[in-house]
Design a protein around this motif. Structure first.
Motif, PDB file in Angstrom:
ATOM      1  N   LEU A   1       0.817  -1.218   0.000  1.00  0.00           N
ATOM      2  CA  LEU A   1       0.000   0.000   0.000  1.00  0.00           C
ATOM      3  C   LEU A   1       0.844   1.259   0.000  1.00  0.00           C
ATOM      4  O   LEU A   1       1.793   1.399   0.793  1.00  0.00           O
ATOM      5  N   LEU A   2       0.492   2.190  -0.870  1.00  0.00           N
ATOM      6  CA  LEU A   2       1.137   3.499  -0.927  1.00  0.00           C
ATOM      7  C   LEU A   2       0.070   4.560  -0.677  1.00  0.00           C
ATOM      8  O   LEU A   2      -0.987   4.554  -1.316  1.00  0.00           O
ATOM      9  N   LEU A   3       0.332   5.458   0.278  1.00  0.00           N
ATOM     10  CA  LEU A   3      -0.603   6.552   0.574  1.00  0.00           C
ATOM     11  C   LEU A   3      -0.105   7.838  -0.072  1.00  0.00           C
ATOM     12  O   LEU A   3       1.090   8.155  -0.011  1.00  0.00           O
ATOM     13  N   ILE A   4      -1.028   8.587  -0.680  1.00  0.00           N
ATOM     14  CA  ILE A   4      -0.686   9.794  -1.438  1.00  0.00           C
ATOM     15  C   ILE A   4      -1.569  10.936  -0.947  1.00  0.00           C
ATOM     16  O   ILE A   4      -2.796  10.813  -0.916  1.00  0.00           O
ATOM     17  N   GLY A   5      -0.955  12.053  -0.542  1.00  0.00           N
ATOM     18  CA  GLY A   5      -1.709  13.225  -0.094  1.00  0.00           C
ATOM     19  C   GLY A   5      -1.554  14.367  -1.081  1.00  0.00           C
ATOM     20  O   GLY A   5      -0.447  14.636  -1.559  1.00  0.00           O
ATOM     21  N   THR A   6      -2.646  15.052  -1.406  1.00  0.00           N
ATOM     22  CA  THR A   6      -2.618  16.094  -2.437  1.00  0.00           C
ATOM     23  C   THR A   6      -2.944  17.473  -1.857  1.00  0.00           C
ATOM     24  O   THR A   6      -3.205  17.630  -0.668  1.00  0.00           O
ATOM     25  N   SER A   7      -2.960  18.464  -2.752  1.00  0.00           N
ATOM     26  CA  SER A   7      -3.238  19.843  -2.346  1.00  0.00           C
ATOM     27  C   SER A   7      -4.729  20.156  -2.368  1.00  0.00           C
ATOM     28  O   SER A   7      -5.128  21.277  -2.051  1.00  0.00           O
ATOM     29  N   ASP A   8      -5.565  19.179  -2.762  1.00  0.00           N
ATOM     30  CA  ASP A   8      -7.012  19.456  -2.810  1.00  0.00           C
ATOM     31  C   ASP A   8      -7.812  18.515  -1.897  1.00  0.00           C
ATOM     32  O   ASP A   8      -8.842  17.977  -2.278  1.00  0.00           O
ATOM     33  N   ALA A   9      -7.294  18.317  -0.682  1.00  0.00           N
ATOM     34  CA  ALA A   9      -8.008  17.590   0.386  1.00  0.00           C
ATOM     35  C   ALA A   9      -8.187  16.106   0.112  1.00  0.00           C
ATOM     36  O   ALA A   9      -9.078  15.468   0.660  1.00  0.00           O
ATOM     37  N   CYS A  10      -7.330  15.518  -0.718  1.00  0.00           N
ATOM     38  CA  CYS A  10      -7.503  14.116  -1.093  1.00  0.00           C
ATOM     39  C   CYS A  10      -6.348  13.249  -0.564  1.00  0.00           C
ATOM     40  O   CYS A  10      -5.182  13.655  -0.622  1.00  0.00           O
ATOM     41  N   ILE A  11      -6.691  12.073  -0.032  1.00  0.00           N
ATOM     42  CA  ILE A  11      -5.689  11.058   0.327  1.00  0.00           C
ATOM     43  C   ILE A  11      -6.084   9.771  -0.397  1.00  0.00           C
ATOM     44  O   ILE A  11      -7.184   9.258  -0.210  1.00  0.00           O
ATOM     45  N   LYS A  12      -5.192   9.293  -1.254  1.00  0.00           N
ATOM     46  CA  LYS A  12      -5.458   8.067  -2.010  1.00  0.00           C
ATOM     47  C   LYS A  12      -4.612   6.920  -1.458  1.00  0.00           C
ATOM     48  O   LYS A  12      -3.458   7.130  -1.088  1.00  0.00           O
ATOM     49  N   ALA A  13      -5.208   5.720  -1.419  1.00  0.00           N
ATOM     50  CA  ALA A  13      -4.465   4.510  -1.047  1.00  0.00           C
ATOM     51  C   ALA A  13      -4.373   3.639  -2.298  1.00  0.00           C
ATOM     52  O   ALA A  13      -5.390   3.208  -2.842  1.00  0.00           O
ATOM     53  N   TRP A  14      -3.133   3.413  -2.759  1.00  0.00           N
ATOM     54  CA  TRP A  14      -2.895   2.640  -3.978  1.00  0.00           C
ATOM     55  C   TRP A  14      -2.408   1.251  -3.611  1.00  0.00           C
ATOM     56  O   TRP A  14      -1.437   1.099  -2.853  1.00  0.00           O
ATOM     57  N   ASN A  15      -3.083   0.212  -4.134  1.00  0.00           N
ATOM     58  CA  ASN A  15      -2.646  -1.158  -3.912  1.00  0.00           C
ATOM     59  C   ASN A  15      -1.719  -1.564  -5.062  1.00  0.00           C
ATOM     60  O   ASN A  15      -2.123  -1.572  -6.227  1.00  0.00           O
ATOM     61  N   VAL A  16      -0.475  -1.857  -4.725  1.00  0.00           N
ATOM     62  CA  VAL A  16       0.552  -2.149  -5.734  1.00  0.00           C
ATOM     63  C   VAL A  16       0.237  -3.426  -6.506  1.00  0.00           C
ATOM     64  O   VAL A  16       0.423  -3.494  -7.719  1.00  0.00           O
ATOM     65  N   ASP A  17      -0.256  -4.458  -5.788  1.00  0.00           N
ATOM     66  CA  ASP A  17      -0.546  -5.738  -6.450  1.00  0.00           C
ATOM     67  C   ASP A  17      -1.767  -5.635  -7.365  1.00  0.00           C
ATOM     68  O   ASP A  17      -1.759  -6.127  -8.489  1.00  0.00           O
ATOM     69  N   ALA A  18      -2.817  -4.977  -6.865  1.00  0.00           N
ATOM     70  CA  ALA A  18      -4.045  -4.857  -7.656  1.00  0.00           C
ATOM     71  C   ALA A  18      -3.935  -3.751  -8.708  1.00  0.00           C
ATOM     72  O   ALA A  18      -4.758  -3.679  -9.618  1.00  0.00           O
TER      73      ALA A  18
END
Length: 417
Positions: free
Chosen positions: A163-180
């Protein structure tokens, strides 16, 4: 195997040659700009300053290595001074180096995964990329994540590379699944705190903390960050659990880090304060004024009896956690922290190697300094990028480091032991 190792050696040599040529080209372009700015009838120093600013706006791909002052002669003197002072440090002994190209804007963050096999990099172009530099790891793990807005923060789940967590400048946090190879969760901080300046996963529990800022109306970057919100999130339910108390209208939190067992969270603020939280109680246990300026980055020392802080003024302090307020070690790296084009976007960052002995720091120059902790004399400098170094990280176990640059590239450098 012999053929592969020979090819790798050739690639390393070519990469080094490419770096040197890029640095030389930058130097020549800088000199050319200086000559142009001093040509003709210069009626006043302010005209020269305006011309210099205009030229740098017209050439976003080139980043001046000098401090932009208002008098042309000062430019030359300061630039020469920078070169001579950088020569205090020897160049690192490189065993192998690999450069990743693909981003179209300066790099804002780069991070090794928990195992060190995967690299995540984020750019102002609104994309995050996952790179695999280890030949034994399947290339299918490589991916590009499109966020459509500036990415301000990145962190890997601590127990796996999934899992990789990504935070942006527009109030968004995404969780990316590397395998999927897909976003498994899209979270939103409140509209009141849209800038996700930092994200850190607990090393023990399935939780993470986000440091978000409200945005303000100040004249400089740090005043513009506004107020702070620290939120604890559950990574199983993907819901907010609690908001850590910071008092009324708290200054923005720029950087956070957990200790080894996840029981303590340290946070640094734009007012120069360091805050320490007990995560089981969800309360602040202590705090002290550490810098006269904003703190850009914070991290625990290797044995967790100390904590490092990096100020926007270029000062680095190692603070004792046993005798609060006592400075154990310090360096002034302001010579590597002068203003560059769009420098507001670049967070000053630092990273400790696996042994806690070498501290790698971002740089306004094309080379980054590596300080030997506890030693006031020795240090090294990285091989040159084509522009300032805007993001750094160390491999969790090996003498390998990452540098991300305003030249849009990410580089993995393996040191000779």
């Amino acid at each position: 195997m012999n053929a592969t190792s020979l090819l790798k050696r050739d690639i390393t040599q070519l990469n080094i040659k490419l770096s040197e040529l890029q640095a030389l080209l930058n130097e020549k372009e800088t000199q050319l700009r200086q000559f142009k700015s001093m040509e003709g009838n210069i009626s006043s120093s302010s005209n020269l300053h305006e011309e210099s600013t205009h030229m740098s706006k017209d050439s976003p791909e080139t980043f001046p290595q000098e401090v932009q002052t208002e008098i042309g002669q000062d430019l030359v003197v300061e630039n020469d001074g920078d070169v001579s002072r950088e020569e205090d440090f020897d160049e690192v002994n490189v065993e192998h180096q690999e450069t990743f190209l693909g981003h179209t804007s300066p790099i804002s963050r780069c991070r090794f995964s928990a195992s060190g096999n995967n690299i995540a990099s984020a750019s102002l172009d609104g994309t995050a990329r996952i790179w695999t530099y280890d030949a034994s790891t399947p290339a299918s793990r490589n991916a590009t994540i499109y966020c459509g807005t500036e990415i301000l923060s990145l962190d890997w789940e601590c127990k796996s590379d999934r899992l990789l967590l990504i935070g942006t400048s527009d109030a968004c946090i995404k969780a990316w699944n590397v395998d999927a190879k897909r976003v498994v969760c899209d979270l939103n901080t409140t509209e009141a705190f849209p800038s996700v300046l930092d994200i850190k996963c607990s090393p023990v529990e399935p939780i993470f903390v986000s440091a978000a800022a409200s945005g303000g109306s100040g004249s400089n970057y740090f005043d513009n960050l506004g107020f702070a919100s620290l939120t604890v999130w559950n990574m199983k339910t993907w819901k907010a659990m609690t908001v850590l108390p910071l008092g009324e209208d708290p200054p923005a939190i720029t950087s956070i880090c957990f200790n080894h067992n996840g029981k303590i969270l340290a946070a640094s603020a734009v007012d120069g304060m360091i805050h320490m939280f007990d995560m089981s109680a969800g309360l602040q246990i202590t705090g002290w004024p550490a810098h006269d300026s904003s703190i850009s980055s914070i991290l625990f020392g290797p044995d967790e009896t100390s904590i490092f802080s990096f100020g926007s003024d270029g000062k680095i302090f190692e603070w004792s956690l046993q005798n609060q307020g006592q400075i154990l070690w310090s360096r002034d790296c302001s010579r590597f922290c002068y203003p560059v084009n769009d420098s507001n976007y670049y967070r000053r960052d630092m990273a400790l190697d696996a042994n806690g002995r070498r501290l790698l720091v971002t740089s306004s120059s094309v080379r980054a300094p590596i300080y030997q902790v506890q030693d006031h004399l020795n240090g090294w400098r990285t091989l040159p990028h084509g522009a300032p170094i805007t993001a750094v990280d160390w491999h969790p176990t090996l003498p390998i480091f990452l540098t991300g640059s305003a030249d849009n590239s990410v580089r993995v450098t393996s040191l000779l032991s």
